[in-house]
Scaffold this motif. Structure first.
Motif, short mmCIF file in Angstrom:
data_model
loop_
_atom_site.label_atom_id
_atom_site.label_comp_id
_atom_site.label_asym_id
_atom_site.label_seq_id
_atom_site.Cartn_x
_atom_site.Cartn_y
_atom_site.Cartn_z
N GLU A 209 35.18 13.34 -48.11
CA GLU A 209 32.90 13.68 -47.51
C GLU A 209 33.00 14.87 -48.16
O GLU A 209 31.41 15.05 -49.49
CB GLU A 209 32.26 13.19 -47.01
CG GLU A 209 30.99 13.04 -47.15
CD GLU A 209 30.85 11.65 -47.81
OE1 GLU A 209 29.79 12.43 -48.13
OE2 GLU A 209 31.03 11.21 -48.29
N SER A 210 33.10 15.72 -47.74
CA SER A 210 32.99 16.71 -48.16
C SER A 210 32.85 17.36 -50.07
O SER A 210 32.62 18.07 -50.53
CB SER A 210 33.72 18.12 -47.36
OG SER A 210 35.31 18.33 -47.69
N GLU A 230 35.40 7.49 -55.21
CA GLU A 230 36.03 7.07 -54.21
C GLU A 230 35.65 7.75 -52.89
O GLU A 230 36.32 8.33 -53.06
CB GLU A 230 37.02 5.85 -54.86
CG GLU A 230 37.63 4.97 -53.82
CD GLU A 230 39.06 4.27 -54.42
OE1 GLU A 230 38.52 3.27 -54.36
OE2 GLU A 230 39.91 4.79 -54.17
N ARG A 231 35.38 6.76 -51.75
CA ARG A 231 35.67 7.74 -50.71
C ARG A 231 36.36 7.23 -49.13
O ARG A 231 36.92 5.70 -49.31
CB ARG A 231 33.37 7.30 -50.05
CG ARG A 231 32.62 7.52 -50.94
CD ARG A 231 31.47 8.17 -49.84
NE ARG A 231 30.41 9.89 -49.95
CZ ARG A 231 29.91 9.25 -51.10
NH1 ARG A 231 29.56 8.57 -51.79
NH2 ARG A 231 29.20 10.56 -51.46
N PHE A 232 36.25 7.95 -48.65
CA PHE A 232 37.69 7.47 -47.99
C PHE A 232 37.24 7.15 -46.36
O PHE A 232 37.41 5.42 -46.07
CB PHE A 232 37.62 8.71 -47.58
CG PHE A 232 39.10 9.57 -48.45
CD1 PHE A 232 39.78 9.51 -49.02
CD2 PHE A 232 39.39 11.09 -47.53
CE1 PHE A 232 40.52 10.49 -49.71
CE2 PHE A 232 40.30 11.80 -48.15
CZ PHE A 232 41.03 11.28 -49.59
N LYS A 233 35.79 7.26 -46.31
CA LYS A 233 35.28 6.23 -45.70
C LYS A 233 33.75 6.17 -45.19
O LYS A 233 33.28 6.92 -46.64
CB LYS A 233 35.89 6.44 -43.79
CG LYS A 233 34.98 8.29 -43.38
CD LYS A 233 35.54 8.72 -42.62
CE LYS A 233 34.86 10.37 -42.45
NZ LYS A 233 35.35 10.82 -41.02
N SER A 234 33.06 5.18 -44.65
CA SER A 234 31.69 5.09 -44.66
C SER A 234 30.80 6.22 -44.57
O SER A 234 31.14 7.10 -43.91
CB SER A 234 30.84 4.08 -43.92
OG SER A 234 31.38 2.71 -44.66
N ARG A 235 29.73 6.50 -45.45
CA ARG A 235 28.94 7.77 -45.15
C ARG A 235 27.91 7.62 -43.65
O ARG A 235 27.53 6.68 -43.45
CB ARG A 235 28.35 8.55 -46.35
CG ARG A 235 28.72 8.67 -47.34
CD ARG A 235 28.03 9.31 -48.31
NE ARG A 235 27.09 7.37 -48.99
CZ ARG A 235 26.67 7.70 -50.00
NH1 ARG A 235 25.32 8.19 -50.52
NH2 ARG A 235 26.47 6.12 -50.26
N PRO A 236 28.13 8.91 -42.70
CA PRO A 236 26.54 8.16 -42.30
C PRO A 236 25.09 7.99 -42.85
O PRO A 236 24.84 8.92 -43.55
CB PRO A 236 26.83 9.50 -41.81
CG PRO A 236 27.80 10.30 -41.62
CD PRO A 236 28.05 9.87 -43.03
N ARG A 237 24.42 7.74 -42.34
CA ARG A 237 22.80 6.98 -42.93
C ARG A 237 22.31 7.17 -41.79
O ARG A 237 22.22 6.85 -40.83
CB ARG A 237 23.55 6.10 -43.23
CG ARG A 237 24.61 5.66 -44.80
CD ARG A 237 24.43 4.10 -45.84
NE ARG A 237 24.77 4.34 -46.44
CZ ARG A 237 25.14 4.53 -47.84
NH1 ARG A 237 23.96 5.39 -48.22
NH2 ARG A 237 25.80 4.61 -48.64
#
Length: 330
Positions: A209-210, A230-237
């Protein structure tokens, strides 16, 4: 989960879930870097595996019942086997730990897919950016761009050179590949690299994410649709308070109430209505569902802004409704 995506690379390919998973065997495990193994999978019956395109991933079902998503990183033109790269996660929930500690050649496994949410396409030129195990979906893209004779460059970062898989293969491309081990060279100079907009250039990136957040910030002045991540995991929203709504399943005519704090997928399952699902985090795309009426509240990491605006599909494991009623093709 290894790496799956927020997609701005066009519309993901909607695929119907297979009636049953493929039966495969682990044919080879090899150390690729510190904490990373590559895994080759072949059909148990010796048949050809389904074709795939750069950016695709599969759902791997381990003997423990754990299901995880991994990007395909081998040659796209070899139907005899799939190759995955798996990093041993320090906070593993059992997936990467099992692969590293217990999986052995000849062991049977189940596999679903392949599925493509991180679609690759022709462009005037390419800038590939990868961080750590994020190299896995990028590697087939590099090979494809090279085979097309396209202009491309790869910026590849990691904590140390020893922790960065597939460096040996990538070094064969010479100066097209720039490597940034953080402990000796420093981080990828994103702001400098993307300061000037190049209309013919498309950027494909995968990493932690960084890295993705820094890239999005550095390319805020680029045209929409030119940066694909493409992300590894969902972002905090930060989300507004959920409100209840109802889902009408068009195929059966059944209506299911979805309370606050409960996903559509969970509500359907509790009502005895089955739907394909895997990651349950809005990353893998297996619960892709057509919207026939109503307005979805998209909370996935897959759809582009234009796809969200169209409102004709959603991922029911995380997304909700902006209207009191949704009619879904279920």
């Amino acid at each position: 989960m290894t790496q799956l995506s927020e997609l701005t690379a066009g519309t993901p390919k909607r695929q119907s879930p297979a009636s049953s998973p493929l039966e495969v065997v682990a044919s080879q495990l090899r150390w690729e870097a510190e904490g990373v193994v590559s895994l080759q999978l072949r059909s148990r019956t010796g048949e050809r595996l389904p074709r795939w395109e750069p950016g695709a991933h599969v759902d791997l079902i381990l003997p423990t019942g754990i299901e995880r998503q991994y990007s395909l990183c081998g040659p796209v033109d070899d139907p005899s086997c799939y190759q995955l790269g798996v990093r041993r996660e320090r906070t593993s929930r059992g997936g990467s730990e099992y692969v590293h500690a217990f999986l052995r050649p000849g062991q049977p496994l189940l596999l679903k897919g392949p599925r493509s949410n991180f679609g690759f396409r022709r462009a005037g030129s390419y800038l590939f950016i990868a961080g750590g195990i994020g190299i896995t979906p990028i590697l087939p893209m590099v090979r494809q761009a090279q085979s097309w004779g396209a202009d491309w460059q790869l910026l590849y970062g990691g904590h140390t050179a020893d922790s960065m898989p597939f460096l040996e293969e990538l070094r064969e491309y010479g100066p097209r590949v720039r490597v940034f081990p953080a402990d000796t060279v420093g981080r990828i100079p994103l702001t400098e690299v993307v300061a000037q907009v190049r209309p013919e250039l498309e950027i494909f990136a995968c990493g932690p994410e960084s890295l993705i957040s820094a890239l999005n910030e550095a390319t805020a002045h680029w045209p929409a649709g030119s940066v694909h991540v493409e992300r590894f995991k969902s972002r905090p929203r930060v989300r507004s308070e959920d409100t209840p709504f109802e889902v009408v399943c068009a195929a059966s005519g059944r209506t299911v109430e979805v309370p606050a704090g409960r996903s559509i997928l969970n509500a359907l399952e509790e009502a005895g209505i089955r739907s394909a699902a895997s990651c349950r985090s809005g990353l893998c795309g297996s619960c892709d569902t057509a919207v026939l009426d109503g307005v979805p509240d998209h909370r996935d990491e897959i759809l582009s802004e234009s796809d969200r605006a169209a409102g004709d599909r959603m991922f029911i494991c995380v997304s909700r409704a902006r209207t009191p009623r949704l009619v879904l093709d279920l």
